[in-house]
Design an enzyme around this catalytic site. Sequence first.
Site, short mmCIF file in Angstrom:
data_model
loop_
_atom_site.label_atom_id
_atom_site.label_comp_id
_atom_site.label_asym_id
_atom_site.label_seq_id
_atom_site.Cartn_x
_atom_site.Cartn_y
_atom_site.Cartn_z
CD GLU A 253 -5.32 1.29 -3.07
OE1 GLU A 253 -3.63 0.22 -2.53
OE2 GLU A 253 -6.25 0.34 -2.71
C1 LIG Z 1 -13.60 5.32 1.18
C2 LIG Z 1 -12.43 4.62 2.35
C3 LIG Z 1 -12.18 3.07 1.23
C4 LIG Z 1 -10.70 2.53 1.44
N1 LIG Z 1 -11.14 1.39 0.82
C5 LIG Z 1 -10.25 0.90 1.21
C6 LIG Z 1 -10.13 -0.96 1.25
O1 LIG Z 1 -10.93 -1.27 -0.28
N2 LIG Z 1 -9.32 -2.34 1.72
C7 LIG Z 1 -8.70 -1.48 3.14
O2 LIG Z 1 -8.34 -2.27 2.89
N3 LIG Z 1 -8.32 -0.30 2.88
C8 LIG Z 1 -9.23 0.48 2.87
N4 LIG Z 1 -9.23 1.93 3.02
C9 LIG Z 1 -8.38 2.26 4.44
C10 LIG Z 1 -8.00 3.38 4.32
O3 LIG Z 1 -6.44 2.60 3.14
C11 LIG Z 1 -6.55 4.24 4.87
O4 LIG Z 1 -8.07 5.01 5.62
C12 LIG Z 1 -5.44 4.40 4.85
O5 LIG Z 1 -4.29 3.66 4.64
C13 LIG Z 1 -5.07 5.27 5.85
O6 LIG Z 1 -5.44 4.40 7.37
P1 LIG Z 1 -6.15 5.41 8.52
O7 LIG Z 1 -7.27 6.08 7.44
O8 LIG Z 1 -6.10 4.34 8.70
O9 LIG Z 1 -5.04 6.39 8.89
P2 LIG Z 1 -3.68 7.15 10.16
O10 LIG Z 1 -2.91 5.38 9.82
O11 LIG Z 1 -4.32 6.11 10.91
O12 LIG Z 1 -3.02 8.02 9.12
C14 LIG Z 1 -4.07 9.15 10.24
C15 LIG Z 1 -2.63 9.92 9.33
O13 LIG Z 1 -1.16 10.00 10.24
C16 LIG Z 1 -0.14 9.82 9.21
N5 LIG Z 1 0.67 8.42 9.29
C17 LIG Z 1 0.22 7.21 9.93
N6 LIG Z 1 1.55 6.50 9.66
C18 LIG Z 1 2.37 7.73 9.62
C19 LIG Z 1 3.61 7.31 9.04
N7 LIG Z 1 4.17 6.73 9.75
N8 LIG Z 1 4.64 8.67 8.08
C20 LIG Z 1 3.67 9.46 8.40
N9 LIG Z 1 2.68 9.73 9.06
C21 LIG Z 1 2.01 8.62 9.04
C22 LIG Z 1 -0.86 10.06 7.69
O14 LIG Z 1 -0.54 10.01 6.82
C23 LIG Z 1 -2.31 10.27 8.47
O15 LIG Z 1 -2.10 11.15 8.12
C24 LIG Z 1 -10.91 3.17 3.03
C25 LIG Z 1 -10.37 4.17 3.61
C26 LIG Z 1 -11.34 4.84 3.18
C27 LIG Z 1 -12.00 6.22 4.37
#
Ligand SMILES: Cc1cc2nc3c(=O)[nH]c(=O)nc-3n(C[C@H](O)[C@H](O)[C@H](O)COP(=O)(O)OP(=O)(O)OC[C@H]3O[C@@H](n4cnc5c(N)ncnc54)[C@H](O)[C@@H]3O)c2cc1C
Length: 596
Positions: free
Chosen positions: A439
């Site tokens: 989220e």
């Molecule tokens: C167990 C689990 C359940 C989930 N359930 C759902 C679901 O039901 N539906 C769904 O759609 N998604 C779901 N997700 C996805 C989840 O919402 C994403 O993992 C999350 O939004 C982060 O995206 P990412 O993993 O690609 O990390 P990234 O976006 O790659 O981020 C990696 C790091 O970079 C930082 N970062 C990235 N962009 C910025 C920025 N602009 N400014 C500052 N920092 C930044 C982040 O804070 C983080 O520390 C789930 C994930 C998990 C692990």
Amino acid sequence: MSTYSAPLKDMQFAIAEFAGLPGIAALPGCGEVNAELVEAVLTEAGKFAQGVLDPLNRSGDQRGAQWRDGVVTAPAGFRDAYEQFAAAGWNGLAASTDFGGQGLPHCIAMPLQEMWNSANMAFCLCPMLTTGVQEALTHHGSAALLQTYMPKLVSGEWTGTMNLTEPQAGSDLSAIRTHAVPEGDHYRIQGTKIFITWGEHDMAANIVHLVLARLPDAPEGVKGISMFVVPKFLVNADGSSGQRNDIRCVSIEHKLGIHGSPTCVLAYGDNGGAVGYLVGAPNRGLEYMFTMMNHARLGVGMEGVAIAERAYQHALEYARTRVQGRAIGQRSGDRVTIIHHPDVRRMLMTMRAQTEAMRALGYYAAGALDRSKRHPDAQERARQQARLDLLTPVVKGWSTELAVEIGSLGEQVQGGMGFDEETGAAQYLRDARITTIYEGTTGIQANDLIGRKVGAEKGATALALIADMRELDAGLAAAGERCAAMRAALAQAVDGLEAATRWLVDHYQQEPDVAAAVAVPYLKLFGTVAGGWMMARAALIARERLGASAADHEFLAAKMATARFYLEHLLPQAGALAQTVTGGAASTLALDPTAF
Ligand SMILES: Cc1cc2nc3c(=O)[nH]c(=O)nc-3n(C[C@H](O)[C@H](O)[C@H](O)COP(=O)(O)OP(=O)(O)OC[C@H]3O[C@@H](n4cnc5c(N)ncnc54)[C@H](O)[C@@H]3O)c2cc1C
């Protein structure tokens, strides 16, 4: 193993004093809401949490959801628990009565979410997402979509999911590639979604996926994303589930925690395209998804409170029974349980005071949510909405970051046994860890806070809230010597928050990278000070009631103690955070990316 017991008294206190139950009961549509109703609903929900969900928490963690050839099976007992959950009507608590819901205010629904999440967070993610889909459809769905999907989502016969994430599109949803091609009255969806919580399972007859995808002529970026309803089974004209849609669960993730909740990779359209239906207008999907996400972000904040409470209860039980050493200064005599050691009490007080502060702020936000929707005066609705918008990233980011710390402290209280999976303490820390990630990560919450919520409106809502915090000073002054230390601590912390807010307003437009470098410390500062404000208010209320009657003496005296601890031990951290915000950006950015 400890058994979860809902902290009913603290919940009722926070609902009454911080959500402001009496005021909410006077709002349109809340005619039957009163303290007795709250007590009855909380008691029943607490029994469900304790008797049905809690016993499945550990076995769900150990066995986890299982994937086999595209079929996902929930852990043993979950399906039966879900049937009971839906049959009891818990699924549609806050949903509109038009679709079979109970129309209860969020200030009651949110504490129930807290209880169920304390008992079994992996299970609760399924109804939490279903509620989110109801919310998005209620605001943006056509009459036909509402009629087809809402009654069964509200009853819990069908569950819901939220499909945003793709391998290349995590925090940055502008990179979404899943696409939708029009075909008659529907669309054909193709693409891959990852990390979809409860994206496939055997607990309900159908799953209603809300999917973000692009239309063929969509503009680039976030302005070209539309929202679709894509059911697992197509719905027949009579409302029953029909043919299987073109959606396949390719795998589920092997992850650190919430093992009972399947996190799915979903392939849409391997055989020509999954049938989906557009929600609202084209290209406005992300805006619509935010209706659901804002709600879900508060919900995830409550997951933080819930896990913190559970970790505290577990640690407390251990501290009461584990015998180790003698009381300080004693060389002979009986050995004592570890709760007699001052440092163990410090850890338990930290866990308890922070959890109470987070609960108070979360319920305060729930009260703002109710007022923003139901208040008869449009100006007041707007004021409450602005306050809610400001507090949503704080509740989400601060409560979940603290939940991880509290889960870790819970392990520390239990020494080596905390680290050992046998006792169950480790599960709370593992489960808490996801709450700062999904989220929107804490970084994304903090960007939202300093950007859309503080920077864009030159701090107006934040400064108004800070002015409200300052109003408590007169009450603390009148309370005399006993509250003098609290008064000084709060005044200093609020000064720090105001200085940091003004600094951000000054720097946000001209130097956005500098402001972003201290966004998370600012979010933590905001939560820490708002928590202190809540606890100082709690202390004044408790003091007044203790003076007026003998009722609830134990609870109120303990509230005074936890409030004092918060203000003396935890609130001073605000000073350091404020200093970091106003003076720490340059060193954050001192190393160029290539210099790491
Ligand atoms: C167990 C689990 C359940 C989930 N359930 C759902 C679901 O039901 N539906 C769904 O759609 N998604 C779901 N997700 C996805 C989840 O919402 C994403 O993992 C999350 O939004 C982060 O995206 P990412 O993993 O690609 O990390 P990234 O976006 O790659 O981020 C990696 C790091 O970079 C930082 N970062 C990235 N962009 C910025 C920025 N602009 N400014 C500052 N920092 C930044 C982040 O804070 C983080 O520390 C789930 C994930 C998990 C692990």
